[in-house]
Design a protein around this motif. Structure first.
Motif, PDB file in Angstrom:
ATOM      1  N   ALA A 106       6.823  15.480   4.171  1.00 33.94           N
ATOM      2  CA  ALA A 106       7.644  16.252   5.090  1.00 33.94           C
ATOM      3  C   ALA A 106       9.060  15.701   5.180  1.00 33.94           C
ATOM      4  CB  ALA A 106       7.001  16.263   6.479  1.00 33.94           C
ATOM      5  N   GLU A 107       9.233  14.407   4.857  1.00 33.56           N
ATOM      6  CA  GLU A 107      10.558  13.791   4.866  1.00 33.56           C
ATOM      7  C   GLU A 107      11.299  13.997   3.549  1.00 33.56           C
ATOM      8  OE1 GLU A 107       9.626   9.758   5.726  1.00 33.56           O
ATOM      9  OE2 GLU A 107       9.142  10.140   7.844  1.00 33.56           O
ATOM     10  N   GLY A 108      10.688  14.733   2.637  1.00 31.07           N
ATOM     11  CA  GLY A 108      11.345  15.014   1.369  1.00 31.07           C
ATOM     12  C   GLY A 108      11.119  13.976   0.287  1.00 31.07           C
ATOM     13  N   ARG A 109      10.157  13.087   0.493  1.00 32.67           N
ATOM     14  CA  ARG A 109       9.880  12.068  -0.497  1.00 32.67           C
ATOM     15  C   ARG A 109       8.611  12.436  -1.270  1.00 32.67           C
ATOM     16  NH1 ARG A 109      11.247   6.172   1.936  1.00 32.67           N
ATOM     17  NH2 ARG A 109      11.440   5.800  -0.307  1.00 32.67           N
ATOM     18  N   GLU A 110       8.539  11.977  -2.503  1.00 34.66           N
ATOM     19  CA  GLU A 110       7.358  12.243  -3.327  1.00 34.66           C
ATOM     20  C   GLU A 110       6.293  11.213  -2.989  1.00 34.66           C
ATOM     21  OE1 GLU A 110       5.885  12.035  -7.963  1.00 34.66           O
ATOM     22  OE2 GLU A 110       8.023  11.856  -7.489  1.00 34.66           O
ATOM     23  N   ALA A 111       5.254  11.653  -2.290  1.00 33.98           N
ATOM     24  CA  ALA A 111       4.210  10.749  -1.814  1.00 33.98           C
ATOM     25  C   ALA A 111       2.893  11.051  -2.515  1.00 33.98           C
ATOM     26  CB  ALA A 111       4.039  10.887  -0.303  1.00 33.98           C
ATOM     27  N   ARG A 112       2.237  10.000  -2.947  1.00 32.31           N
ATOM     28  CA  ARG A 112       0.917  10.156  -3.558  1.00 32.31           C
ATOM     29  C   ARG A 112       0.153   8.853  -3.397  1.00 32.31           C
ATOM     30  NH1 ARG A 112       0.184   7.837  -8.659  1.00 32.31           N
ATOM     31  NH2 ARG A 112       2.086   6.935  -9.581  1.00 32.31           N
ATOM     32  N   GLN A 113      -1.137   8.867  -3.742  1.00 32.67           N
ATOM     33  CA  GLN A 113      -1.929   7.655  -3.685  1.00 32.67           C
ATOM     34  C   GLN A 113      -3.048   7.713  -4.713  1.00 32.67           C
ATOM     35  OE1 GLN A 113      -3.781   7.223   0.141  1.00 32.67           O
ATOM     36  NE2 GLN A 113      -4.679   9.252   0.135  1.00 32.67           N
ATOM     37  N   THR A 114      -3.486   6.547  -5.122  1.00 34.12           N
ATOM     38  CA  THR A 114      -4.669   6.438  -5.967  1.00 34.12           C
ATOM     39  C   THR A 114      -5.794   5.867  -5.112  1.00 34.12           C
ATOM     40  OG1 THR A 114      -4.073   4.200  -6.724  1.00 34.12           O
ATOM     41  CG2 THR A 114      -3.301   6.074  -8.048  1.00 34.12           C
ATOM     42  N   ILE A 115      -7.013   6.297  -5.375  1.00 34.76           N
ATOM     43  CA  ILE A 115      -8.171   5.869  -4.586  1.00 34.76           C
ATOM     44  C   ILE A 115      -9.288   5.428  -5.526  1.00 34.76           C
ATOM     45  CG2 ILE A 115      -9.884   6.525  -2.847  1.00 34.76           C
ATOM     46  CD1 ILE A 115      -7.992   8.741  -1.949  1.00 34.76           C
ATOM     47  N   GLU A 116      -9.823   4.251  -5.275  1.00 31.76           N
ATOM     48  CA  GLU A 116     -11.003   3.762  -5.985  1.00 31.76           C
ATOM     49  C   GLU A 116     -12.062   3.400  -4.955  1.00 31.76           C
ATOM     50  OE1 GLU A 116      -9.957   0.438  -8.362  1.00 31.76           O
ATOM     51  OE2 GLU A 116      -8.389   1.486  -9.487  1.00 31.76           O
ATOM     52  N   VAL A 117     -13.299   3.804  -5.213  1.00 35.21           N
ATOM     53  CA  VAL A 117     -14.397   3.525  -4.284  1.00 35.21           C
ATOM     54  C   VAL A 117     -15.484   2.755  -5.019  1.00 35.21           C
ATOM     55  CG1 VAL A 117     -16.165   4.516  -2.780  1.00 35.21           C
ATOM     56  CG2 VAL A 117     -13.914   5.601  -2.944  1.00 35.21           C
ATOM     57  N   SER A 118     -15.987   1.714  -4.386  1.00 33.90           N
ATOM     58  CA  SER A 118     -17.073   0.933  -4.995  1.00 33.90           C
ATOM     59  C   SER A 118     -17.917   0.281  -3.910  1.00 33.90           C
ATOM     60  CB  SER A 118     -16.517  -0.128  -5.955  1.00 33.90           C
ATOM     61  OG  SER A 118     -15.608  -0.976  -5.291  1.00 33.90           O
ATOM     62  N   ILE A 119     -19.117  -0.118  -4.299  1.00 37.24           N
ATOM     63  CA  ILE A 119     -20.014  -0.869  -3.418  1.00 37.24           C
ATOM     64  C   ILE A 119     -19.895  -2.330  -3.809  1.00 37.24           C
ATOM     65  CG2 ILE A 119     -22.418  -1.241  -2.727  1.00 37.24           C
ATOM     66  CD1 ILE A 119     -22.937   1.714  -3.373  1.00 37.24           C
ATOM     67  N   VAL A 120     -19.541  -3.196  -2.835  1.00 35.87           N
ATOM     68  CA  VAL A 120     -19.237  -4.584  -3.166  1.00 35.87           C
ATOM     69  C   VAL A 120     -19.839  -5.541  -2.155  1.00 35.87           C
ATOM     70  CG1 VAL A 120     -17.054  -3.961  -4.279  1.00 35.87           C
ATOM     71  CG2 VAL A 120     -17.068  -4.592  -1.862  1.00 35.87           C
ATOM     72  N   ASP A 121     -19.990  -6.780  -2.606  1.00 32.81           N
ATOM     73  CA  ASP A 121     -20.235  -7.902  -1.722  1.00 32.81           C
ATOM     74  C   ASP A 121     -18.854  -8.321  -1.226  1.00 32.81           C
ATOM     75  OD1 ASP A 121     -21.342 -10.028  -0.374  1.00 32.81           O
ATOM     76  OD2 ASP A 121     -21.483 -11.319  -2.137  1.00 32.81           O
ATOM     77  N   PRO A 122     -18.519  -8.102   0.042  1.00 37.87           N
ATOM     78  CA  PRO A 122     -17.132  -8.229   0.487  1.00 37.87           C
ATOM     79  C   PRO A 122     -16.666  -9.683   0.598  1.00 37.87           C
ATOM     80  CG  PRO A 122     -18.533  -7.850   2.361  1.00 37.87           C
ATOM     81  CD  PRO A 122     -19.417  -7.737   1.152  1.00 37.87           C
ATOM     82  N   PRO A 123     -15.345  -9.888   0.694  1.00 36.97           N
ATOM     83  CA  PRO A 123     -14.818 -11.230   0.933  1.00 36.97           C
ATOM     84  C   PRO A 123     -15.342 -11.790   2.252  1.00 36.97           C
ATOM     85  CG  PRO A 123     -13.063  -9.688   0.350  1.00 36.97           C
ATOM     86  CD  PRO A 123     -14.280  -8.879   0.586  1.00 36.97           C
ATOM     87  N   GLU A 124     -15.331 -13.112   2.367  1.00 31.55           N
ATOM     88  CA  GLU A 124     -15.857 -13.761   3.562  1.00 31.55           C
ATOM     89  C   GLU A 124     -15.152 -13.289   4.823  1.00 31.55           C
ATOM     90  OE1 GLU A 124     -18.478 -15.719   4.129  1.00 31.55           O
ATOM     91  OE2 GLU A 124     -19.041 -15.424   2.026  1.00 31.55           O
ATOM     92  N   MET A 125     -13.832 -13.098   4.735  1.00 35.59           N
ATOM     93  CA  MET A 125     -13.102 -12.683   5.941  1.00 35.59           C
ATOM     94  C   MET A 125     -13.569 -11.310   6.429  1.00 35.59           C
ATOM     95  SD  MET A 125      -9.312 -11.655   4.531  1.00 35.59           S
ATOM     96  CE  MET A 125      -8.824 -11.309   6.217  1.00 35.59           C
ATOM     97  N   VAL A 126     -13.970 -10.443   5.493  1.00 32.69           N
ATOM     98  CA  VAL A 126     -14.492  -9.128   5.882  1.00 32.69           C
ATOM     99  C   VAL A 126     -15.901  -9.272   6.455  1.00 32.69           C
ATOM    100  CG1 VAL A 126     -15.175  -6.854   5.013  1.00 32.69           C
ATOM    101  CG2 VAL A 126     -13.048  -7.900   4.219  1.00 32.69           C
ATOM    102  N   LYS A 127     -16.722 -10.092   5.813  1.00 37.11           N
ATOM    103  CA  LYS A 127     -18.078 -10.330   6.332  1.00 37.11           C
ATOM    104  C   LYS A 127     -18.028 -10.822   7.773  1.00 37.11           C
ATOM    105  CE  LYS A 127     -20.318 -11.573   1.938  1.00 37.11           C
ATOM    106  NZ  LYS A 127     -21.008 -12.664   1.206  1.00 37.11           N
TER     107      LYS A 127
END
Length: 259
Positions: A106-127
Motif C-alpha cells: 500500500a506504500e508503493g513498495r514491492e513486498a514479498r516473502q518466502t516461506i519454508e515449513v518443517s517439523i524440527v527439534d527446536p533450539p533450546e531457547m525455543v524449548k
C-alpha cells in the motif's frame, strides 16, 4: 581538503569522515555517485589503497554500495517502522496476503516473502519458552521478507506440533487471516505476549539469509505468545538488520498514574 598525516586519526578514517558528513548533511543525497578511488587519491594526495580503505569502511557501515564497474553510490536508506504492538491488531483481509505485504504494498513498495515449513527439534531457547518436554517436536514457519528486492528481515515462528498438526500452519503458504487466528480457532487464542530484544552481531546463517554487509548489527526480537491459562503456544524469532528498521513502541499512560 588536505588530511592531517601526523594526527591520531588514520588518514583513511579522515577521508571516510568527510564523505560520511557529506552523506549526512545531504550534500551527497541517496543515489549520488561518490568520487572514485583515483579521484580520492588525487584529491587527498594519498595512496590508492588508503582511498579504498575509506570507501570500504563506508560500505561496511551500510552508507554506500559498491556497484562495480560503475563505482560507489550513496545507499537509498528507507528503513521501515517495526511495531511489535501491531501483532494482535485485526489482520487485513486480503486473499493470500499477510500484514507485511499488505502494508508495504500500500506504500508503493514491492513486498514479498518466502516461506519454508518443517517439523524440527527446536533450539533450546525455543524449548524453554514453549516449556516442551524432551523429544517434543515443533513446526517452524521460516520466512524471509523482502522490500524492493532486498531481504529486510527474517521471521521464524515455532509452534508445538500437537497444537497445529493438520492446520494451515503446516502449509508453506501465506495465511491471510494470520497464524494467530488459526491458533484461536483451535482454542489456543493468545491474550498476551512477552517481547525480548537483544542487539548483537549476526550469525553466519543470518548474514547469508539477509545478505548483510560486513559490520551490520541486528536486533533479535523473541516473542512468546500465551493463552489466558498461561500456556505458551508460539515462539517467534525475528532478525532485524539495524540499517533497515526503526523499532517503534506506542505506550498509553495508565489512568491511575494521573491521580
Amino acid at each position: 581538503m588536505s588530511v592531517k598525516r601526523a594526527g591520531q586519526m588514520p588518514v583513511w578514517q579522515q577521508i571516510a569522515g568527510e564523505l560520511r558528513q557529506a552523506i549526512s548533511d545531504g550534500t551527497m543525497p541517496p543515489g549520488a555517485r561518490l568520487p572514485t578511488e583515483s579521484e580520492l587519491t588525487e584529491r587527498f594526495q594519498v595512496a590508492r589503497n588508503t582511498a579504498r580503505q575509506a570507501l570500504t569502511a563506508l560500505v561496511a557501515e551500510g552508507l554506500i554500495i559498491a556497484a562495480r564497474p560503475r563505482g560507489y553510490f550513496v545507499r537509498d536508506r528507507r528503513p521501515i517502522n517495526y511495531r511489535p504492538q501491531q501483532e494482535f491488531m485485526p489482520q487485513p483481509r486480503y486473499l493470500e496476503t499477510d500484514r507485511f505485504i499488505a502494508q508495504h504494498s500500500a506504500e508503493g513498495r514491492e513486498a514479498r516473502q518466502t516461506i519454508e515449513v518443517s517439523i524440527v527439534d527446536p533450539p533450546e531457547m525455543v524449548k524453554d519458552r514453549l516449556r516442551l518436554e524432551a523429544g517434543e517436536l515443533t513446526v517452524v514457519r521460516k520466512r524471509v521478507r523482502y522490500l524492493d528486492g532486498e531481504p529486510f528481515n527474517t521471521n521464524d515462528s515455532y509452534f508445538p506440533l500437537d497444537l497445529v498438526q493438520g492446520t494451515e500452519i503446516m502449509r508453506p503458504d501465506d495465511i491471510a487471516r494470520g497464524a494467530n487466528e488459526v491458533l484461536a480457532e483451535n482454542d489456543y487464542r493468545q491474550v498476551r505476549a512477552l517481547d525480548e530484544f537483544y542487539v548483537r552481531m549476526p550469525t553466519p546463517e543470518e548474514t547469508r539469509r539477509l545478505a548483510l554487509a560486513p559490520g551490520t548489527p541486528v536486533a533479535y526480537h523473541v516473542v512468546t505468545g500465551f493463552t489466558s491459562e498461561g500456556r505458551p503456544v508460539r515462539t517467534v524469532l525475528n532478525v532485524l538488520p539495524g540499517d533497515r528498521h526503526v523499532i517503534a513502541f506506542e505506550r498509553t499512560r495508565p489512568a491511575q498514574a494521573d491521580s
